[in-house]
Design a protein around this motif. Structure first.
Motif, PDB file in Angstrom:
ATOM      1  N   SER A 184       0.837  -1.215   0.000  1.00 43.73           N
ATOM      2  CA  SER A 184       0.000   0.000   0.000  1.00 43.73           C
ATOM      3  C   SER A 184       0.865   1.257   0.000  1.00 43.73           C
ATOM      4  N   ALA A 185       1.991   1.194   0.731  1.00 38.62           N
ATOM      5  CA  ALA A 185       2.894   2.356   0.791  1.00 38.62           C
ATOM      6  C   ALA A 185       3.547   2.628  -0.560  1.00 38.62           C
ATOM      7  N   GLN A 186       3.731   1.564  -1.381  1.00 42.07           N
ATOM      8  CA  GLN A 186       4.485   1.712  -2.636  1.00 42.07           C
ATOM      9  C   GLN A 186       3.594   1.862  -3.866  1.00 42.07           C
ATOM     10  N   SER A 187       2.405   1.212  -3.846  1.00 38.32           N
ATOM     11  CA  SER A 187       1.596   1.132  -5.070  1.00 38.32           C
ATOM     12  C   SER A 187       0.213   1.767  -4.878  1.00 38.32           C
ATOM     13  N   LYS A 188      -0.091   2.727  -5.738  1.00 40.12           N
ATOM     14  CA  LYS A 188      -1.413   3.375  -5.680  1.00 40.12           C
ATOM     15  C   LYS A 188      -2.497   2.380  -6.079  1.00 40.12           C
ATOM     16  N   ASP A 189      -2.257   1.604  -7.140  1.00 39.84           N
ATOM     17  CA  ASP A 189      -3.249   0.631  -7.624  1.00 39.84           C
ATOM     18  C   ASP A 189      -3.623  -0.360  -6.531  1.00 39.84           C
ATOM     19  N   PHE A 190      -2.594  -0.877  -5.844  1.00 38.99           N
ATOM     20  CA  PHE A 190      -2.865  -1.850  -4.797  1.00 38.99           C
ATOM     21  C   PHE A 190      -3.649  -1.211  -3.653  1.00 38.99           C
ATOM     22  N   ALA A 191      -3.254   0.025  -3.280  1.00 42.95           N
ATOM     23  CA  ALA A 191      -3.939   0.720  -2.175  1.00 42.95           C
ATOM     24  C   ALA A 191      -5.415   0.930  -2.498  1.00 42.95           C
ATOM     25  N   VAL A 192      -5.690   1.366  -3.732  1.00 42.85           N
ATOM     26  CA  VAL A 192      -7.099   1.592  -4.144  1.00 42.85           C
ATOM     27  C   VAL A 192      -7.861   0.271  -4.125  1.00 42.85           C
ATOM     28  N   GLY A 193      -7.235  -0.803  -4.614  1.00 48.19           N
ATOM     29  CA  GLY A 193      -7.912  -2.105  -4.692  1.00 48.19           C
ATOM     30  C   GLY A 193      -8.146  -2.741  -3.343  1.00 48.19           C
ATOM     31  N   ILE A 194      -7.229  -2.558  -2.419  1.00 45.43           N
ATOM     32  CA  ILE A 194      -7.314  -3.274  -1.125  1.00 45.43           C
ATOM     33  C   ILE A 194      -8.128  -2.500  -0.094  1.00 45.43           C
ATOM     34  N   CYS A 195      -8.342  -1.190  -0.349  1.00 46.00           N
ATOM     35  CA  CYS A 195      -8.995  -0.325   0.653  1.00 46.00           C
ATOM     36  C   CYS A 195     -10.370  -0.867   1.065  1.00 46.00           C
ATOM     37  N   ASN A 196     -11.181  -1.229   0.072  1.00 45.17           N
ATOM     38  CA  ASN A 196     -12.532  -1.733   0.373  1.00 45.17           C
ATOM     39  C   ASN A 196     -12.467  -3.063   1.123  1.00 45.17           C
ATOM     40  N   LYS A 197     -11.549  -3.907   0.706  1.00 46.30           N
ATOM     41  CA  LYS A 197     -11.362  -5.218   1.353  1.00 46.30           C
ATOM     42  C   LYS A 197     -11.023  -5.038   2.842  1.00 46.30           C
ATOM     43  N   ILE A 198     -10.104  -4.097   3.103  1.00 43.24           N
ATOM     44  CA  ILE A 198      -9.672  -3.840   4.496  1.00 43.24           C
ATOM     45  C   ILE A 198     -10.845  -3.301   5.306  1.00 43.24           C
ATOM     46  N   SER A 199     -11.599  -2.344   4.709  1.00 43.46           N
ATOM     47  CA  SER A 199     -12.721  -1.743   5.450  1.00 43.46           C
ATOM     48  C   SER A 199     -13.804  -2.793   5.745  1.00 43.46           C
ATOM     49  N   GLU A 200     -14.042  -3.708   4.796  1.00 45.54           N
ATOM     50  CA  GLU A 200     -15.014  -4.790   5.047  1.00 45.54           C
ATOM     51  C   GLU A 200     -14.563  -5.670   6.208  1.00 45.54           C
ATOM     52  N   MET A 201     -13.275  -6.014   6.189  1.00 46.51           N
ATOM     53  CA  MET A 201     -12.749  -6.879   7.259  1.00 46.51           C
ATOM     54  C   MET A 201     -12.824  -6.188   8.623  1.00 46.51           C
ATOM     55  N   ILE A 202     -12.509  -4.889   8.626  1.00 44.39           N
ATOM     56  CA  ILE A 202     -12.521  -4.153   9.905  1.00 44.39           C
ATOM     57  C   ILE A 202     -13.953  -4.051  10.431  1.00 44.39           C
ATOM     58  N   GLN A 203     -14.907  -3.783   9.541  1.00 48.05           N
ATOM     59  CA  GLN A 203     -16.290  -3.605   9.984  1.00 48.05           C
ATOM     60  C   GLN A 203     -17.036  -4.929  10.137  1.00 48.05           C
ATOM     61  N   GLY A 204     -16.463  -6.009   9.578  1.00 48.41           N
ATOM     62  CA  GLY A 204     -17.152  -7.302   9.656  1.00 48.41           C
ATOM     63  C   GLY A 204     -17.183  -7.860  11.078  1.00 48.41           C
ATOM     64  N   LEU A 205     -18.291  -8.447  11.438  1.00 44.70           N
ATOM     65  CA  LEU A 205     -18.464  -8.973  12.802  1.00 44.70           C
ATOM     66  C   LEU A 205     -17.621 -10.230  13.024  1.00 44.70           C
ATOM     67  N   ALA A 206     -17.323 -10.958  11.934  1.00 48.55           N
ATOM     68  CA  ALA A 206     -16.579 -12.222  12.068  1.00 48.55           C
ATOM     69  C   ALA A 206     -15.088 -11.984  12.379  1.00 48.55           C
ATOM     70  N   THR A 207     -14.591 -10.766  12.096  1.00 50.57           N
ATOM     71  CA  THR A 207     -13.149 -10.497  12.306  1.00 50.57           C
ATOM     72  C   THR A 207     -12.882 -10.260  13.792  1.00 50.57           C
ATOM     73  N   PRO A 208     -11.956 -11.023  14.405  1.00 54.19           N
ATOM     74  CA  PRO A 208     -11.649 -10.804  15.828  1.00 54.19           C
ATOM     75  C   PRO A 208     -11.047  -9.416  16.063  1.00 54.19           C
ATOM     76  N   VAL A 209     -11.205  -8.912  17.281  1.00 53.12           N
ATOM     77  CA  VAL A 209     -10.757  -7.539  17.608  1.00 53.12           C
ATOM     78  C   VAL A 209      -9.246  -7.388  17.434  1.00 53.12           C
ATOM     79  N   ASP A 210      -8.455  -8.398  17.887  1.00 56.28           N
ATOM     80  CA  ASP A 210      -6.993  -8.257  17.777  1.00 56.28           C
ATOM     81  C   ASP A 210      -6.547  -8.161  16.308  1.00 56.28           C
ATOM     82  N   LEU A 211      -7.314  -8.829  15.405  1.00 65.46           N
ATOM     83  CA  LEU A 211      -6.996  -8.746  13.980  1.00 65.46           C
ATOM     84  C   LEU A 211      -7.369  -7.363  13.434  1.00 65.46           C
ATOM     85  N   LYS A 212      -8.478  -6.822  13.921  1.00 65.45           N
ATOM     86  CA  LYS A 212      -8.885  -5.466  13.512  1.00 65.45           C
ATOM     87  C   LYS A 212      -7.809  -4.448  13.896  1.00 65.45           C
ATOM     88  N   LEU A 213      -7.252  -4.637  15.121  1.00 65.35           N
ATOM     89  CA  LEU A 213      -6.196  -3.724  15.584  1.00 65.35           C
ATOM     90  C   LEU A 213      -4.958  -3.781  14.682  1.00 65.35           C
TER      91      LEU A 213
END
Length: 961
Positions: free
Chosen positions: A165-194
């Motif tokens: 993400s620090a090096q590639s704009k394309d990757f950052a744009v593509g992964i952003c939604n995936k990360i936000s889903e994982m963070i907001q998803g109820l199945a993801t444990p809190v320590d993983l969200k951190l």
């Protein structure tokens, strides 16, 4: 000192057999192919050392391909070792030439059934993100692994995702939604969200991406109010704002809001820490309301630890532009006094706080306000700052703990800063320091002596009256021989040398030598002698160097000390110069030159291939030439008496049209003398340009020597050679310039005095009279009477920078030329590595490297036909910016003329201020230009065709008869 020497030896591979690059690589390759796991691991972990020693792409490429093979076929422990080597050698990754092959070998492990092997591969890919930012197969593997059920693999995927993400704009744009889903998803444990949240700090490649990440973080802060979650989210928020820049004011307000309203101490601490980060990075974005809110929070908090953190932020801001904004944009400024500002109230309240750290920040704020704000209503704060500093000095000088020492350092730094900006406060500050010096602890005394010396170097505040107190203290200290006492002896001797600006009295010299004999080691005596040489007390320095000659174990050290002794003796000879006594001046200079010549012979003997002492030799040779030039000038001035102009000189001048001829032979001699001084000034300039690693005081010293040469050449021109066109505007010194040392102060006063004398004579009398020659001789004597200061770089190199060049193509044997056809161009590739010592960039940093390539025809072969001069030589220059201390560029060179050409590649560096430094090195290769086969064939055919036709012509000529 010892630890730095050990690290230096460790870096140099001391004690190991020196191998060339190929042998070293083959040695490690043998270890990699061993059947024993231990030997393989040992070979892998020795690669970073190899990269450090031979940092050029051809070796690094081969080495990394071998490591990739080990990664592909080895077990997980070997893979882990390769991963660590890759992470340690991150700055060498861009030198890999076969990136595709390297990635292919590493990437093959991602399809393993072992989740640990996949995790190590993901971390390996993450570590290589700088060279493969846009590899889609790597992006895809990271996305897949984020959904893995194995925790180790998921954590590795998070690490890789952050790096990509620090090096590639394309990757950052593509992964952003995936990360936000994982963070907001109820199945993801809190320590993983951190662990997932910090990835969002890299989403700053464009405004929309940064804005969406900011909204997500805003939701998280409100949705998950637990302490850990708030801390991680707020910190990510701050780092994102600091990178994207536009949201910094909003972020400062958010952090101040949490600092004020959130009751949890951990959150408050995090807010303070982030505010400090933003205060350091962007102090100009802080407005008056922000600083006011921080002051109010600090005034009302009951906790000392939080108050100290807030004061730390305020003291950082007080040394920047933010403090001026705070006072200038205050509402109703005319009605309010300085003491009514909350910041000032807070600082005054904290100055006498029971907690030392809080008190230190309080006085630092007051000092910075006094130093940077010159308004009249802020002047009363000066006295508050002085009282606060004195109280803190008394408190900390009696305490030997580490905390007290740290606070004392802050206090003394503030004292030096305050005295520099407000010279009228110097007397009271110095008196309080001297009073406390008697009763303080040894650690505190050392720091206080450093402070006294720093103040006295800027302002002549130490009167002769205090020497007695200092000498009593010196006698008292000398009775013990602990390490701290040794350090204190050096510090106190420095203060004594600074305070006695004239020559040291015999009594003081006796006391210093006596104490050194009683309780000191040779190293302490050498350090004191070194300080005496810096301060211009050459008689003291000579005696100390003399006493140390028999105490060193190495021949090189003996010659080094002997050279220093001779230089000190030479400078001591010049101390006896008197105005208007020119014959004794000549004998003093001759005596000094005699000692200097002995000293330079010793100095040359002290140099070694590893330590060539090039600056020292250059500086001393210039000093010798300068003294000879001064001596020659005095002799030339005397020649007006011994060989006055002849009676017909005026007639010769009128007939030749050269008015200077009426002065006789002195005019030509003066012209030679002026050229000599200009030449010396140029050489001092070259020495300055070659001293990239020198400290500012040493460079200023070289500059002063150069200015003295220019001053004398200007005086000769203005008084004798060309009085009509002499201009004094460019040479008039600006009195406002800040003087850093007593030596500089005395030199500047001599410069000003000489210029005034020359200007007054220039207007009154026509050249050449005895007044003119006397003025020149007195100028020389005045310059030589100021004792020369041997600055730090003469003795000690704190910063070390060197450049190593590699040219390709390069011959196997340096004497052999490279063959090139004359109808082709040679592509010369120049690669280089910047090597640093233990403190890179201490005084100045390399911004770019300037490479100059030139070729000269050495010997010509073939026909001697005329060719345009442009084709005979190559002159090219390129500037390259080093990346991770490595740079490379190419030159296309023409060699039209047949013969041997000498190619020279010279490098110089440009620092961050745009100043060019001629650091070298200079590398030479030979090229042999050969005639191309086709031209050669055509030429031979022409020659063969001409021969029968000539014979035919002869036959026809004979047949006529």
């Amino acid at each position: 000192m010892a630890s730095s020497a050990k690290s230096f030896l460790a870096d140099a591979g001391y004690g190991e057999q020196e191998l060339d690059a190929n042998s070293a690589l083959m040695e490690l390759d043998k270890g990699l192919r061993s059947g024993k796991l231990g030997e393989q691991c040992e070979a892998v972990v020795r690669f970073p050392r190899l990269f450090q020693k031979y940092p050029f792409p051809i070796l690094i490429n081969s080495a990394f391909l071998k490591l990739a093979d080990v990664f592909r076929v080895g077990n997980n422990f070997l893979r882990l070792c390769v991963l660590k080597v890759t992470q340690q050698s991150e700055k060498h990754l861009e030198k890999i030439l076969n990136v595709d092959e390297f990635v292919k070998r590493v990437f093959s492990v991602i399809h393993s059934n072992d989740p640990v092997a996949r995790a190590i591969t993901l971390r390996m890919l993450g570590s290589m993100a700088s060279i493969i930012p846009e590899r889609k197969n790597a992006h895809h593997s990271i996305r897949q692994s984020l959904d893995s059920h194995d925790n180790v693999e998921v954590e590795a995927a998070i690490f890789a995702a952050a790096n990509f993400s620090a090096q590639s704009k394309d990757f950052a744009v593509g992964i952003c939604n995936k990360i936000s889903e994982m963070i907001q998803g109820l199945a993801t444990p809190v320590d993983l969200k951190l662990k997932l949240i910090p990835i969002l700090q890299h989403m700053h490649h464009d405004a929309s991406l940064a804005s969406s990440s900011r909204q997500l973080l805003q939701q998280l802060v409100t949705s998950y109010p637990s302490t850990k979650m708030v801390i991680v989210t707020l910190h990510t928020f701050t780092l994102l704002a600091a990178s994207s820049l536009v949201d910094i004011p909003k972020q400062i307000q958010l952090l101040l809001q949490y600092l004020k309203n959130d009751p949890r101490k951990a959150v408050k601490r995090l807010a303070i820490q982030d505010l400090k980060l933003l205060a350091n990075k962007t102090p100009h974005t802080w407005n008056r309301e922000n600083i006011q809110a921080l002051c109010e929070s600090a005034l009302h908090t009951p906790y000392d630890s939080l108050k100290m953190g807030m004061l730390s932020v305020l003291s950082t801001l007080s040394g920047t532009i933010a403090i001026k904004q705070y006072f200038s944009s205050a509402p109703g400024t005319a009605a309010t006094t300085a003491r009514s500002f909350d910041l000032v109230k807070l600082a005054q309240e904290c100055c006498y706080h029971t907690n030392r750290g809080i008190a230190a920040h309080g006085v630092r704020i007051l000092t910075n306000i006094s130093a940077s704000c010159q308004e009249k209503d802020l002047l009363p704060l000066e006295q508050d700052a002085v009282f606060g500093l004195e109280a803190l000095l008394v408190l900390c000088s009696q305490d030997d703990s580490l905390g007290a020492q740290a606070t004392l350092k802050i206090t003394l730094t503030c004292m030096v800063k305050l005295v520099k900006c407000r010279p009228h406060l110097s007397q009271s500050v110095v008196e309080s320091l001297l009073t406390q010096l008697q009763s303080a602890q040894d650690n505190a005394r050392i720091l206080m002596c450093h402070c006294l010396a720093a103040i006295a170097m800027q302002l002549p505040v130490l009167a002769d009256g205090i020497l007695g107190d200092l000498m009593d203290l010196y006698k008292l200290i000398g009775q013990s021989a602990t390490d701290k006492k040794q350090e204190l002896l050096v510090s106190l001797a420095t203060v004594i040398f600074v305070s006695s600006q004239k020559a040291l009295s015999t009594e003081i010299k006796t006391v210093i030598k006596q104490q050194l004999e009683n309780a000191s080691n040779g190293w302490t005596a050498y350090r004191i002698a070194r300080q005496a040489s810096r301060m211009g007390n050459h008689d003291m320095a000579r005696e100390l160097y003399q006493s140390l000659l028999t105490q060193v174990a190495s021949e090189h050290f003996y010659f080094w000390l002997n050279s220093l002794k001779e230089f000190s003796h030479a400078e001591q000879c010049l101390a006896g110069l008197q105005e208007d006594n020119y014959s004794s001046a000549l004998s003093c200079i001759a005596e000094a030159l005699k000692s200097y010549h002995k000293g330079i012979a010793s100095l040359t003997a002290a140099s070694t291939p590893l330590n060539p002492l090039s600056f020292q030799c250059g500086f001393v040779k210039l000093r010798i030439d300068l003294l000879q030039a001064f001596s020659q000038l005095i002799c030339t001035c005397n020649s007006l008496k011994t060989s006055p102009p002849p009676a017909i000189a005026t007639t010769i001048a009128m007939t030749s049209g050269n008015d200077l001829q009426r002065c006789g032979r002195i005019s030509n001699q003066m012209k030679h003398s002026m050229e000599e001084f200009r030449n010396l000034a140029t050489r001092y300039g070259d020495l300055y340009q070659s001293s990239f690693d020198a400290d500012s005081a040493t460079l200023r010293n070289v500059e002063l020597q150069q200015q003295s040469c220019l001053l004398i050449s200007h005086a000769i021109e203005a008084l004798i050679l060309d009085p009509e066109s002499a201009s004094f505007q460019e040479y008039s010194s600006n009195g406002t310039a800040h003087v850093e040392s007593e030596y500089e102060r005395r030199m500047m006063s001599v410069f000003n005095h000489v210029l005034e004398e020359v200007e007054s004579l220039n207007r009154k009398y026509a050249p050449v009279s005895y007044l003119h020659t006397a003025c020149l001789c007195n100028a020389v004597i005045a310059l030589l009477k100021v004792p020369l200061s041997f600055q730090r770089y003469f003795f000690q190199k704190l910063q070390s920078t060197s450049i190593k060049l590699a040219l390709s193509p390069s011959p196997r044997n340096p004497a052999e030329p490279i063959a090139v056809q004359n109808n082709q161009q040679l592509a010369l590739k120049v690669e280089g590595v910047v090597q640093h010592g233990s403190k890179p960039g201490l005084f100045r940093k390399i911004q770019s490297v300037c490479l100059n390539v030139s070729s000269v025809l050495q010997s010509k072969s073939g026909q001697d036909y005329k060719i345009a001069i442009d084709n005979m030589t190559n002159e090219m220059e390129q500037r390259v910016e080093p990346h991770n201390d490595y740079f490379s560029t190419q030159f296309l060179l023409n060699f039209v003329i047949l013969g041997t050409h000498n190619i020279t590649v010279e490098s110089s560096v440009i620092d961050s201020n745009g100043i060019v430094w001629k650091t070298g090195p200079k590398t030479t290769i030979f090229v042999k230009s050969l005639e191309d086969p086709y031209s050669q064939q055509v030429r031979l055919q022409q020659q063969q065709g001409q021969a029968p036709s000539q014979q035919q012509q002869q036959r026809t000529a004979y047949s006529r008869f």
